[in-house]
Each structure stands twice: as C-alpha cells, then as structure tokens.
Design an enzyme around this catalytic site. Structure first.
Site, short mmCIF file in Angstrom:
data_model
loop_
_atom_site.label_atom_id
_atom_site.label_comp_id
_atom_site.label_asym_id
_atom_site.label_seq_id
_atom_site.Cartn_x
_atom_site.Cartn_y
_atom_site.Cartn_z
N SER A 187 -18.67 69.14 1.80
CA SER A 187 -17.41 69.46 2.39
C SER A 187 -17.45 69.42 3.97
O SER A 187 -17.69 68.28 4.55
CB SER A 187 -16.81 70.86 1.93
OG SER A 187 -15.44 70.90 2.07
N ASP A 400 -12.09 66.46 -7.56
CA ASP A 400 -12.08 67.31 -6.17
C ASP A 400 -10.84 67.67 -5.69
O ASP A 400 -9.91 66.71 -5.87
CB ASP A 400 -12.85 66.34 -4.95
CG ASP A 400 -13.08 67.23 -3.81
OD1 ASP A 400 -12.19 68.20 -3.65
OD2 ASP A 400 -14.11 67.08 -3.20
N HIS A 440 -14.60 70.27 -6.44
CA HIS A 440 -15.09 70.44 -4.89
C HIS A 440 -16.39 70.83 -4.97
O HIS A 440 -16.57 71.97 -5.00
CB HIS A 440 -14.27 70.98 -4.11
CG HIS A 440 -14.38 71.00 -2.77
ND1 HIS A 440 -14.08 69.88 -2.01
CD2 HIS A 440 -14.47 72.00 -1.84
CE1 HIS A 440 -14.59 69.97 -0.77
NE2 HIS A 440 -14.72 71.28 -0.66
#
Length: 526
Positions: A187, A400, A440
């Site tokens: 991320s 995601d 994610h």
C-alpha cells in the site's frame, strides 16, 4: 546414563547458554555505543522469543497495543532528527539468529505507525529490520497541517533516513555487517518501495512492493471521487452493501468462467467488462432485493470507469471488477474517503474546515499541480535501479478495494514505454504478479497467502513466500516464474483449501485441466 556421558550435553548446553548470554550482554551495552548524528536513543532492550511485547507509546489509532515476537532479538528504539522541526521515531530489531540480511519495512495509508507486525515477521526470518513512524504519530493527516517538513518525511525522507541509520547500526551491532539489503511493504509501503527505487536506487538490492499507492495524488482524488458518484446514503444513486452484493454476484456470474473454471474467482479482470443493465429491476417488480434501479446501475458503470481530469487526461484507471463487497464499506459507503479528506484539508488547502462533500474534479487539478516533494512516485525511468543491479518484485490483489490493480498495470506499461523494454527485458529486474482473489494487501476470496506478512504466511520456502523468493532471486539468481498463494479455510494458520500459482504479468492464468480447479497444476500461464 553415567556422569561422564552427560559431559558433552552439559558442555553443549553451556556453550548455547554462553552464546545467549553474550548476545544479551552485547544488547545491554549497545546503547552506549550509539553516537550517530541526529540519533537520540530512547532505550535498548533484549526481548526473548515468545514475548508478547507491550507497546504503550503506540498511538491508539494505530490499532496495536502489543506484538508477539517469535525470535530472540535486541530492540533499539530511537528518535532521528530529519530537520530542525521534524523527526522520525525509528526502531531497529536485531535477531540473535541473524542471516546477514538488512531489511526496511514500510507504512500504510497516511499513517504514522511503525508496523510492528512486519518487524516481528522479518526479524523472525533472520533479517536485521528497521521500521519508522513516517515522521508523525497516528493514522490522521492532521500532523501535515502547516508542517511541510512532516509532509517531506511522509513523501520519502522517513524511509531513506531509516535505511541510512539502520545500515549503520547493523554494521555496529554485527561484526559481519550485512551482505544484502531488502525492502518489504504494501500500500503506502508499496509506494515507499518504488520511491526508493526511483530516488535512491542504491538503497536496496531487492524490493518487494505490494499494491503500491504510486500515482499518489491522483489516487487520493480517485478515492474521494466515488462520493461524487454514489452520493450520501440517502441518495437515489447510493447502493447499500446488500445491493453491492447483488452487483458483485452478477459480475462474478458474467466473468468467473472466462478463465475456464467456475470457482468464484476472476483470474484476469482485464477480460471482465460486465453489463450491469442485466440486473435493473423490471417495471412494477414487487421484489427488488435482487435487482437495482437505473440510477444505481449508472453508479456502478461510473465506478467501473476510468477517472479523467478537467482536460480529459486520464488520472487513474477504473476500479477492477470483483472488489465490490470489500469496497462497499470503505469507498462506496456514502461518505467522502477519510484519507482523501485529510489530504485535501491539511495539505492541499491548509484548511481544516474544507468541505469534502463539495469536491469536484477541479480540486484534483489543484492537488496534482501541487504534488509536494514529488509524492506522486510516478517516475517511469528506473534505469538507475536497473544499472545498480536491483530487483523489484511487485504484486497486486485483483480484489483490492482501495487501490486498483489496474494502476499497477498502467505503471508497468509506462516503464516499458519510457525505457523501451519489453516483458522479457523487464523480467531481468522488474517482475509484476497480479494476485487473483486477493483484497488490499491481505484477505480476499482466493489464494492470497503469499507470505508478504504474518497475515499471509504459509511457509518460508521461496516457492511459498514472496519475500524469500526475492532473497533467492538476489542471492542465487533464480527469478520467480510465479508466486504461489494459499487459500485458507479461515484465515492464516487454518487449513489450506488449495494453492494457486499466480502468473507473471502480462501472462494470465487459464484453467486447462484435468482435475479440479483446486489443483494448481490444472492451471497454465498463457
């Protein structure tokens, strides 16, 4: 057993104990030896493996008051000045069972949170590991307000400072120093990995960067633009989580078997172009629990469309289909996305009262023009990293819900075009693996257990662990042809229902058989 026969065992036990005592003694005295510019040691402590480490100074918004550590290690906590008005909180964890490898962890969101779970994970694998708080504490963007030095730390300086100091400390603590240096992040941590590649190409030999938040400023705008599509939860254009499930089920119905197997997983979202009009409620229908309105169908179409700027320039690709259930609670929830709101309030406009519900695409242009400290992290020429002999392995979950995997594909294309290299040439130093069924960074409906952290761990073998695959690539020259993911029955640590080999981009997974879809060998990368 005679007393004489016990002697070898006692001698061995004494040697092991002496080694442990020597390590503890070295740790106890290490703090006095640290005399580095701008480094202020808070404490140094020995932590035995199995300890549930309490973290009283960790900001409550970071969500971690303790962390179990698996390895004996020496913990060094410090503050490092990055300017006259800014500093980072940095920790270095030095394991007793050291492999000669240095590693930096990353961060997430806008957060100023040391990712202790990544420190524990990598120290447990024998890495001398560092992690920092990005120059502020907590998950809010408020510390950025009228503090450009803090923004600079967040943009790039925190990671690089931690690497410089961490490498110096590693050389001081271990007489052998370190042989190779690595990076692991997802991320924001993925963006930080690519920022290091772009700005400091000699910092790492190997970078594992997941779901990278590069194209950062446009990502911020893309995330808030969903509110302008869905409206509040009282709007005709809003979909409830239940309605998003209806949408998701229809998308899976249309796209699941494109790869040849009916398993609830979309292997290649590029091939999925769903027709949502199929679930618009019929006129006069009394039961509307399994259909949506025309206004809601338009919302879905807009959500699954690319995001363009005021002059028609592509700012960010579409949200990939298949992520609806995960995204419905965070970016389609009838509220402006929190991180985006904070960025606009405390960085773009320096106005804590800025109304996020009034955002327009013109605001996106203002934000992009600003781009403080080139936080975009969108430079496509990474030839300096290539020439330095670096390797980057990036992955992105195709479910995601926060960062579209299409953005990683877009960056891959930009690098290929900028450097004039095709996939075979890029494979020498840059490999990208889309991961079907992964949300994610972790979680998802499919085989997301790739070993990028404690929550996805399924063994330390290179074929089962994306970090150790990078180690094997750097140190033995064996590049990963695939990354294997595990589908857990109930999260990490539970039984593995099946494994799947995720293909190296631009290849895609196709079910060929024979055998069930749960057989990884029934799939082929084409």
């Amino acid at each position: 057993m005679t007393k004489l026969s016990l002697l070898p065992l006692l001698t061995l036990a004494s040697a092991v104990l002496a080694k442990q005592d020597a390590f503890q003694a070295k740790c106890a005295s290490f703090g006095r030896k640290i005399k580095l510019p701008n480094v202020h040691v808070n404490f140094v402590e020995y932590v035995p493996g199995g300890t549930n480490l309490t973290l009283p100074d960790n900001d409550v918004t970071c969500g971690a008051s303790s962390q179990v550590v698996s390895a004996d290690m020496c913990r060094v906590a410090m503050a490092v000045d990055t300017s006259k008005s800014s500093q980072i909180t940095l920790e270095a964890w030095f394991p007793r069972e050291y492999t000669g490898r240095f590693l930096s962890t990353g961060n997430g969101g806008l957060s100023g949170c040391i990712q202790y779970y990544d420190l524990a994970y990598t120290a447990g694998l024998g890495f001398a590991t560092v992690g920092a708080n990005n120059g502020h504490n907590g998950t809010s963007g408020k510390p950025f307000y009228q503090h450009p030095e803090v923004i600079e730390d967040f943009a790039y300086r925190s990671i690089h400072t931690g690497v410089v100091v961490g490498k110096q400390l590693t050389k001081m603590f271990y007489k052998e120093g370190f042989d190779k240096s690595y990076y692991l992040g997802c991320s924001t941590g993925g963006r930080q990995g690519f920022k290091s590649i772009q700005k400091y190409p000699n910092d790492f030999d190997g970078v594992v960067a997941g779901a990278p938040a590069f194209n950062f400023v446009n990502l911020i705008s893309w995330s808030i633009h969903f509110y302008s599509i869905t409206g509040s939860n009282t709007s005709d254009t809003y979909l409830s989580p239940e309605s998003w499930k209806v949408v998701h089920d229809e998308i899976v119905r249309q796209c699941d078997e494109i790869d040849g197997a009916k398993d609830g997983i979309i292997e290649d979202t590029d091939l999925c172009q769903p027709v949502i009009e199929t679930i618009i409620c019929k006129p006069g229908a009394s039961d509307k629990t399994n259909c949506i309105t025309g206004a809601q169908a338009k919302t879905v179409r807009n959500v699954l469309s690319p995001f363009y700027g005021v002059n028609g320039t592509l700012l960010y690709p579409r949200m990939q289909p298949g992520s609806e259930l995960f995204a419905s609670s965070v970016v389609y929830n009838g509220q402006p996305f929190r991180y985006s709101t904070d960025w606009y309030r405390y960085v773009v406009y320096n106005n804590p009262d800025w109304d996020a519900t009034k955002w327009t695409v013109e605001d996106a242009a203002v934000a992009l023009a600003q781009n403080p400290y080139n936080i975009q992290t969108w430079d496509a020429d990474i030839s300096s990293f290539q020439k330095a002999g670096g390797k980057v392995l990036t992955y992105h979950g195709m479910q995601d819900q926060l960062i579209s995997s299409d953005n990683s594909k877009l960056y891959y294309a930009r690098v290929a075009e900028e450097m004039g290299l095709g996939p075979e040439e890029l494979d020498d130093f840059y490999r990208f693996f889309p991961v079907s069924g992964m949300a994610h960074c972790t979680g998802g409906d499919g085989a997301y257990g790739i070993g990028n952290g404690l929550r996805t761990y399924n063994g330390a073998e290179p074929e089962n662990n994306v970090l150790m695959a990078m180690v094997q690539w750097v140190e033995k020259g064996i590049a990963p042809e695939f990354i294997r993911g595990a589908k857990f029955s109930n999260g990490v640590g539970s039984s593995v229902e099946y494994t799947r080999k995720h293909c190296r981009y631009p290849r895609r997974n196709v079910y060929k058989g024979p055998g069930n879809y749960s057989d990884e060998n029934a799939w082929e990368c084409v």
